[in-house]
Design a protein around this motif. Structure first.
Motif, mmCIF file in Angstrom:
data_model
loop_
_atom_site.group_PDB
_atom_site.id
_atom_site.type_symbol
_atom_site.label_atom_id
_atom_site.label_comp_id
_atom_site.label_asym_id
_atom_site.label_seq_id
_atom_site.Cartn_x
_atom_site.Cartn_y
_atom_site.Cartn_z
ATOM 1 N N PHE A 298 -3.092 40.776 -9.011
ATOM 2 C CA PHE A 298 -1.969 41.237 -9.713
ATOM 3 C C PHE A 298 -1.874 42.819 -9.590
ATOM 4 O O PHE A 298 -0.730 43.481 -9.556
ATOM 5 C CB PHE A 298 -1.750 40.665 -11.086
ATOM 6 N N LEU A 299 -2.992 43.136 -9.718
ATOM 7 C CA LEU A 299 -3.137 44.814 -9.449
ATOM 8 C C LEU A 299 -2.612 45.140 -8.115
ATOM 9 O O LEU A 299 -2.175 46.476 -7.849
ATOM 10 C CB LEU A 299 -4.575 45.138 -9.951
ATOM 11 N N ASN A 300 -2.867 44.659 -7.289
ATOM 12 C CA ASN A 300 -2.413 44.935 -5.922
ATOM 13 C C ASN A 300 -1.052 44.820 -5.931
ATOM 14 O O ASN A 300 -0.394 45.395 -5.248
ATOM 15 C CB ASN A 300 -3.038 43.776 -4.714
ATOM 16 N N VAL A 301 -0.252 43.813 -6.480
ATOM 17 C CA VAL A 301 1.009 43.870 -6.345
ATOM 18 C C VAL A 301 1.686 45.023 -7.115
ATOM 19 O O VAL A 301 2.673 45.458 -6.698
ATOM 20 C CB VAL A 301 1.609 42.506 -7.306
ATOM 21 N N GLN A 302 0.997 45.236 -8.191
ATOM 22 C CA GLN A 302 1.539 46.560 -8.952
ATOM 23 C C GLN A 302 1.398 47.783 -7.835
ATOM 24 O O GLN A 302 2.224 48.714 -7.918
ATOM 25 C CB GLN A 302 0.766 46.744 -10.120
ATOM 26 N N SER A 303 0.382 47.919 -7.362
ATOM 27 C CA SER A 303 0.095 49.206 -6.386
ATOM 28 C C SER A 303 1.320 49.173 -5.400
ATOM 29 O O SER A 303 1.715 50.073 -4.828
ATOM 30 C CB SER A 303 -1.201 48.938 -5.679
ATOM 31 N N LEU B 140 -11.578 41.057 -18.909
ATOM 32 C CA LEU B 140 -10.471 41.106 -17.898
ATOM 33 C C LEU B 140 -9.827 42.496 -18.052
ATOM 34 O O LEU B 140 -9.339 43.143 -17.093
ATOM 35 C CB LEU B 140 -9.281 39.790 -18.168
ATOM 36 N N ALA B 141 -9.688 43.016 -19.308
ATOM 37 C CA ALA B 141 -8.880 44.507 -19.503
ATOM 38 C C ALA B 141 -9.925 45.314 -18.767
ATOM 39 O O ALA B 141 -9.406 46.473 -18.252
ATOM 40 C CB ALA B 141 -8.723 44.825 -20.926
ATOM 41 N N ARG B 142 -11.064 45.166 -18.996
ATOM 42 C CA ARG B 142 -12.116 46.197 -18.608
ATOM 43 C C ARG B 142 -12.048 46.223 -16.871
ATOM 44 O O ARG B 142 -11.888 47.237 -16.216
ATOM 45 C CB ARG B 142 -13.473 45.908 -18.941
ATOM 46 N N VAL B 143 -12.037 44.797 -16.472
ATOM 47 C CA VAL B 143 -11.948 44.626 -14.924
ATOM 48 C C VAL B 143 -10.742 45.340 -14.262
ATOM 49 O O VAL B 143 -10.672 46.104 -13.264
ATOM 50 C CB VAL B 143 -11.994 43.195 -14.594
ATOM 51 N N TYR B 144 -9.539 45.212 -15.034
ATOM 52 C CA TYR B 144 -8.421 45.680 -14.579
ATOM 53 C C TYR B 144 -8.365 47.187 -14.722
ATOM 54 O O TYR B 144 -8.129 48.013 -13.751
ATOM 55 C CB TYR B 144 -7.163 45.186 -15.531
ATOM 56 N N GLU B 145 -8.973 47.637 -15.684
ATOM 57 C CA GLU B 145 -8.954 49.178 -15.924
ATOM 58 C C GLU B 145 -9.774 49.886 -14.849
ATOM 59 O O GLU B 145 -9.338 50.838 -14.302
ATOM 60 C CB GLU B 145 -9.272 49.375 -17.316
ATOM 61 N N GLU B 146 -10.964 49.199 -14.652
ATOM 62 C CA GLU B 146 -11.755 49.897 -13.735
ATOM 63 C C GLU B 146 -11.072 49.987 -12.257
ATOM 64 O O GLU B 146 -11.382 50.753 -11.438
ATOM 65 C CB GLU B 146 -13.309 49.030 -13.672
ATOM 66 N N ALA B 147 -10.684 48.728 -11.969
ATOM 67 C CA ALA B 147 -10.010 48.360 -10.523
ATOM 68 C C ALA B 147 -8.790 49.366 -10.526
ATOM 69 O O ALA B 147 -8.733 50.121 -9.409
ATOM 70 C CB ALA B 147 -9.806 46.987 -10.358
ATOM 71 N N ARG B 148 -8.218 49.625 -11.424
ATOM 72 C CA ARG B 148 -7.020 50.179 -11.619
ATOM 73 C C ARG B 148 -7.393 51.746 -11.245
ATOM 74 O O ARG B 148 -6.495 52.490 -10.529
ATOM 75 C CB ARG B 148 -6.118 50.208 -12.710
ATOM 76 N N ARG B 149 -8.367 52.241 -11.762
ATOM 77 C CA ARG B 149 -8.610 53.712 -11.738
ATOM 78 C C ARG B 149 -9.261 53.976 -10.423
ATOM 79 O O ARG B 149 -8.964 54.777 -9.866
ATOM 80 C CB ARG B 149 -9.974 53.752 -12.718
ATOM 81 N N LYS B 150 -9.896 52.822 -9.837
ATOM 82 C CA LYS B 150 -10.667 53.052 -8.349
ATOM 83 C C LYS B 150 -9.303 53.150 -7.294
ATOM 84 O O LYS B 150 -9.272 53.868 -6.467
ATOM 85 C CB LYS B 150 -11.718 52.037 -7.986
ATOM 86 N N VAL B 151 -8.309 52.435 -7.455
ATOM 87 C CA VAL B 151 -7.499 52.500 -6.456
ATOM 88 C C VAL B 151 -6.127 53.527 -6.762
ATOM 89 O O VAL B 151 -5.456 53.899 -5.884
ATOM 90 C CB VAL B 151 -6.425 51.007 -6.670
ATOM 91 N N GLY B 152 -6.417 54.337 -7.913
ATOM 92 C CA GLY B 152 -5.549 55.350 -7.844
ATOM 93 C C GLY B 152 -4.223 55.371 -8.596
ATOM 94 O O GLY B 152 -3.152 55.869 -8.330
ATOM 95 N N ALA B 153 -4.268 54.194 -9.140
ATOM 96 C CA ALA B 153 -2.632 53.701 -9.820
ATOM 97 C C ALA B 153 -2.234 54.829 -10.700
ATOM 98 O O ALA B 153 -0.998 54.972 -10.594
ATOM 99 C CB ALA B 153 -3.003 52.399 -10.491
ATOM 100 N N GLU B 154 -2.911 55.483 -11.508
ATOM 101 C CA GLU B 154 -2.685 56.314 -12.430
ATOM 102 C C GLU B 154 -1.930 57.602 -11.757
ATOM 103 O O GLU B 154 -0.929 57.934 -12.316
ATOM 104 C CB GLU B 154 -3.712 56.940 -13.185
ATOM 105 N N LYS B 155 -2.469 58.039 -10.426
ATOM 106 C CA LYS B 155 -1.870 59.035 -9.813
ATOM 107 C C LYS B 155 -0.391 58.557 -9.129
ATOM 108 O O LYS B 155 0.535 59.498 -9.275
ATOM 109 C CB LYS B 155 -2.791 59.502 -8.755
#
Length: 365
Positions: free
Chosen positions: A227-232, A300-315
């Protein structure tokens, strides 16, 4: 050679594609014989509401042969259909009883194989053609967002998560970075410095394009990463759309300034276009972020936030927010100019009418 063997595991390759503005899931279901996605299975204690809203559809696409170094691997292909217009292809290869070196070699060889993405795109394109009647504003974009997940269900000899990280940092770092060479001590330390743990026998680490999951109960973690990949993908799509819109409006206005139309508002079309795109992006963003909320599941929230941080979703999100703000500013300026133009036109019409009235009065004398 680490001497460690992988008793069981999976290689997951995600590819996400934008297919249109919206997909009517109930209309798409009979067109492709889809079933409801299992979604979050709740393998750890979690609230019942932790689930997709609405739940995406899943379609099996058979197996895809991928030849690598003289050997052909057959990966299971499944496609998720999301209501906000995304098709997510997952290619999966189960593995068992391999040395860790063999496991890593297969994982990295497949990740570097260009035919993987082509096979995924072809499968998504075939499904797109089947469900086109259920898609609002269908267009299969050329963008793709990919992500890899390396899952290990068990090691031999058995290792806890802490032991796996202590004994295999270099191997895990190479998997996370998709690198075959020897990484420096500093690089390895940086890559593996923020693990996520829950039980003694699990471990999660993420990098910009891959994650390592050591966990016998891995399904929910993989679901969240897909799902994170879809968001990206959608963030990249919004970025491109907004950038092209801002540039297009600027060029359109430059050409319109050459002519003066008394009875035609030169800003009407650009203002309507900007308003429509701004509304569409805002609506889709809202639906994406409300589709799956992980509040209530600490792991799962920690997994999501860590992966999200690494893929640069916030930027990416910051870029989209800035572009939306720019679009809003342009819309406001154009709308004000359009209003001023209408007021000037109205004043001119009134002056002309008054002049006509004066002339007609003089002629009656």
């Amino acid at each position: 050679m680490s001497g460690i063997r992988v008793e069981s595991g999976h290689l997951f390759y995600f590819y996400a594609y934008d297919a249109g503005f919206e997909i009517a899931l109930e209309k798409a279901r009979p067109l492709c014989e889809a079933s409801d996605s299992p979604g979050i299975a709740g393998l750890r204690p979690a609230p019942a509401h932790l689930q997709y809203r609405p739940r995406p559809l899943t379609v099996s696409s058979g197996s895809i042969p991928v030849p690598v170094s003289g050997k052909t691997y057959r990966l299971d292909a499944t496609i998720k259909i999301f209501d906000f217009g995304v098709l997510s292809v997952t290619l999966t290869l189960p593995l068992e009883d391999l040395s860790l070196d063999e496991y890593a070699e297969i994982a990295l060889s497949l990740a570097s194989e260009n035919g993987m993405e082509k096979s995924a795109r072809d499968a998504a394109r075939r499904l797109f053609d089947r469900i086109r009647p259920a898609i609002s504003r269908p267009i299969f974009a050329d963008l793709v967002e990919d992500y890899c997940v390396w899952h290990v269900g068990g090691f031999s000899p058995g290792l806890s998560g802490t032991e796996a990280l202590a004994r295999l940092p270099r191997e895990i770092a190479r998997l996370l970075t998709l690198e075959r060479g020897e990484l420096s001590e500093a690089a390895v330390a940086e890559i593996v410095h923020s693990p996520v743990r829950y039980f003694d026998n699990d471990l999660f680490l993420a990098e910009w394009n891959a994650s390592f999951v050591y966990d016998p109960r891995f399904q929910d973690t993989v679901e969240v990463l897909e799902f994170l990949n879809v968001q990206s993908l959608e963030l990249r799509f919004f970025d491109r759309l907004l950038h092209e819109t801002i540039e297009g409006v600027s060029e359109e206005l430059l050409s319109r300034r050459r002519l003066f139309h008394i009875l035609h508002d030169p800003y009407e079309v650009p203002v309507r276009k900007l308003s429509g795109i701004r509304t569409d992006v805002s609506l889709i963003r809202e639906r994406i972020y409300n589709a799956l909320k992980l509040v209530g599941d600490a792991y799962l929230a920690r997994v999501y936030e860590e992966a999200r941080r690494k893929v640069g979703a916030e930027k990416h999100e910051a870029t989209v927010r800035d572009q939306l703000a720019t679009l809003t500013d342009i819309y406001t300026v154009l709308n004000n100019q359009a209003a001023a133009g209408r007021a000037e036109t109205l004043e001119l019409v009134i002056i002309i009418l008054i002049g006509i009235e004066i002339v007609m009065g003089l002629l009656r004398w």
